[in-house]
Design a protein around this motif. Structure first.
Motif, PDB file in Angstrom:
ATOM      1  N   THR A  99       0.854  -1.184   0.000  1.00  9.17           N
ATOM      2  CA  THR A  99       0.000   0.000   0.000  1.00  9.17           C
ATOM      3  C   THR A  99       0.888   1.232   0.000  1.00  9.17           C
ATOM      4  O   THR A  99       2.089   1.150   0.282  1.00  9.17           O
ATOM      5  CB  THR A  99      -0.901  -0.008   1.241  1.00  9.17           C
ATOM      6  N   PRO A 100       0.311   2.396  -0.347  1.00  7.44           N
ATOM      7  CA  PRO A 100       1.128   3.623  -0.305  1.00  7.44           C
ATOM      8  C   PRO A 100       1.816   3.752   1.050  1.00  7.44           C
ATOM      9  O   PRO A 100       1.239   3.458   2.102  1.00  7.44           O
ATOM     10  CB  PRO A 100       0.115   4.724  -0.552  1.00  7.44           C
ATOM     11  N   GLU A 117       4.165   3.205  -3.376  1.00  7.47           N
ATOM     12  CA  GLU A 117       3.989   4.620  -3.716  1.00  7.47           C
ATOM     13  C   GLU A 117       4.413   5.477  -2.526  1.00  7.47           C
ATOM     14  O   GLU A 117       4.071   5.194  -1.383  1.00  7.47           O
ATOM     15  CB  GLU A 117       2.522   4.881  -4.054  1.00  7.47           C
ATOM     16  N   GLY A 118       5.185   6.509  -2.810  1.00 10.44           N
ATOM     17  CA  GLY A 118       5.647   7.410  -1.755  1.00 10.44           C
ATOM     18  C   GLY A 118       7.077   7.150  -1.334  1.00 10.44           C
ATOM     19  O   GLY A 118       7.742   8.049  -0.803  1.00 10.44           O
TER      20      GLY A 118
END
Length: 424
Positions: A99-100, A117-118
């Protein structure tokens, strides 16, 4: 059949000036035509085949930003703003999607797993200290490190393999890696082979006076099979003009290329060369080299023909230098050519110059000082078949040259000459 030294009897056929090896090679390659016909095969069945059309990538490679190492994915800025410790918020293995990344945390990540993500950096686990559900980085890091970015190797739609590539294991791996389930390859080249000589008998048969075992048949077949050819074996042809004409005519009807050993010199019992002239044309005959001076190239009707001397070493050398690149060009390999030699110090001396370029059997050896040297076989006889198993290459002796120990000499590794031969 014997090589040109000595030939069988005599001949009144006019002799033309022998071509250089480079001239003969260029003439053959200019005459080679890629065969028509291809087939679509599963990628797993294409080892050694030649691509008939390029392979286009169906995906980015890699297909997503992924970790190059086992470690922790994080934001470099979060690490700099913390006391060195970050909570571990998730675990991402290869084949999983995380997950992000929650700001101020790290993700346990493994090689090949998608970077969440991130995250903008992966820190290798060797410089990290984990305590329960938190991790500390004990080294300076470089922002952006250890991430393989989407499409950095190949982009979807790009050409990854060009037509004319002979497919080695690494090519098949790449083709599969971009999603190619099937590949279009040229059909197998059909090559007819025959050996001329009343003195030849097959292994297992009793030897009569003056007879020898037909090693050339096995040498020809193995060389062609290693190149992926379909071999049409026409066996032994008697030393008779009519039998030779009939055999060559049959071979040309069945094959894309005809290869013959023996019968291409100028003796009264050498019938192959005049038979080719009767059935078609002889475009090349005699090359300024040893062994293998009476190399013949021509056409039987529209079918190309290459004739090699009958001594096994002559056959082997002329096949490697002339027939192999010609066959590869017919198979669709566009960069087929004479190999580039390695220049290495000689481990032998030569005080008596040779009259024409000499391809002697040689191998690389390490001397007492740890220096690689080129050693040559003790005999230059073109009948010494054992020299080919002793050697791992050919040393090229230029005409009118003398050689001293440690002089640089041109060495052609069998790995560059013989299909499927192991590297040095």
């Amino acid at each position: 059949m014997n090589d040109c030294e000595p030939s069988r009897g005599s001949s009144t056929t006019p002799l033309t000036k022998p071509l250089s090896v480079e001239e003969a090679s260029a003439q053959l390659l200019a005459a080679a035509r890629t065969i028509e016909g291809s087939e679509l095969l599963p990628t797993s069945d294409c080892l050694g085949r030649v691509l008939a059309e390029p392979v286009i990538s169906g995906t980015d490679l890699p297909g997503w930003d992924n970790s190059a190492m086992d470690g922790y994915a994080l934001r470099a800025a979060d690490l700099q703003a913390s006391d060195g410790w970050l909570p571990v918020s998730q675990r991402i293995a290869a084949g999983q999607c995380g997950t992000p990344l929650t700001p101020g945390t790290a993700a346990r990540i493994f090689t090949g797993a998608p970077v969440p993500e991130g995250a903008d950096t992966v820190v290798v686990q060797e410089v990290c200290e984990q305590d329960g559900d938190r991790v500390r980085v004990n080294a300076e890091i470089t922002a952006g490190a250890n991430i393989r970015h989407r499409g950095e190797e190949l982009e979807a739609g790009s050409q990854v393999l060009e037509a004319g590539t002979r497919l080695a294991p690494q090519h098949l791996g790449l083709a599969a890696g971009v999603g190619a389930e099937q590949l279009r390859v040229y059909r197998r080249l059909r090559v007819a082979v025959l050996a001329s000589g009343d003195e030849l008998v097959m292994p297992g048969e009793p030897l009569g006076p003056g007879q020898i075992y037909n090693s050339n048949r096995f040498l020809f077949r193995a060389l062609l099979q290693a190149l992926g050819c379909e071999v049409i074996d026409l066996g032994i042809v008697k030393d008779e003009r009519e039998a030779t004409v009939a055999a060559l005519s049959t071979a040309a009807e069945q094959a894309d290329l005809v290869l013959a050993s023996g019968g291409v010199s100028v003796g009264e019992e050498d019938h192959v060369r005049p038979a080719v002239e009767q059935l078609g044309s002889l475009d090349l005959w005699r090359v300024a080299m040893k062994p293998g001076k009476p190399v013949a190239f021509g056409h039987i009707g529209q079918t190309p023909f290459i004739g090699s001397p009958g001594n096994p070493v002559s056959l082997f050398v002329t096949f490697c230098l002339f027939a192999r690149p010609f066959i590869e060009r017919m198979q669709g390999v566009q960069d087929a050519k004479l190999p580039i030699p390695l220049w290495l110090p000689s481990g032998f001396a030569l005080s008596k110059p040779v009259k024409r370029r000499d391809y002697q059997r040689a191998r690389l050896e390490i001397d007492a000082a740890g220096q690689t040297r080129v050693q040559r076989f003790h005999s230059s006889s073109s009948a010494a078949l054992s020299s080919l198993t002793w050697a791992n290459g050919l040393v090229v002796i230029p005409p009118d040259a003398t050689i001293a120990i440690a002089d640089p000499v041109a060495f052609l590794p069998f790995a560059e000459l013989v299909p499927g031969h192991q590297s040095l």
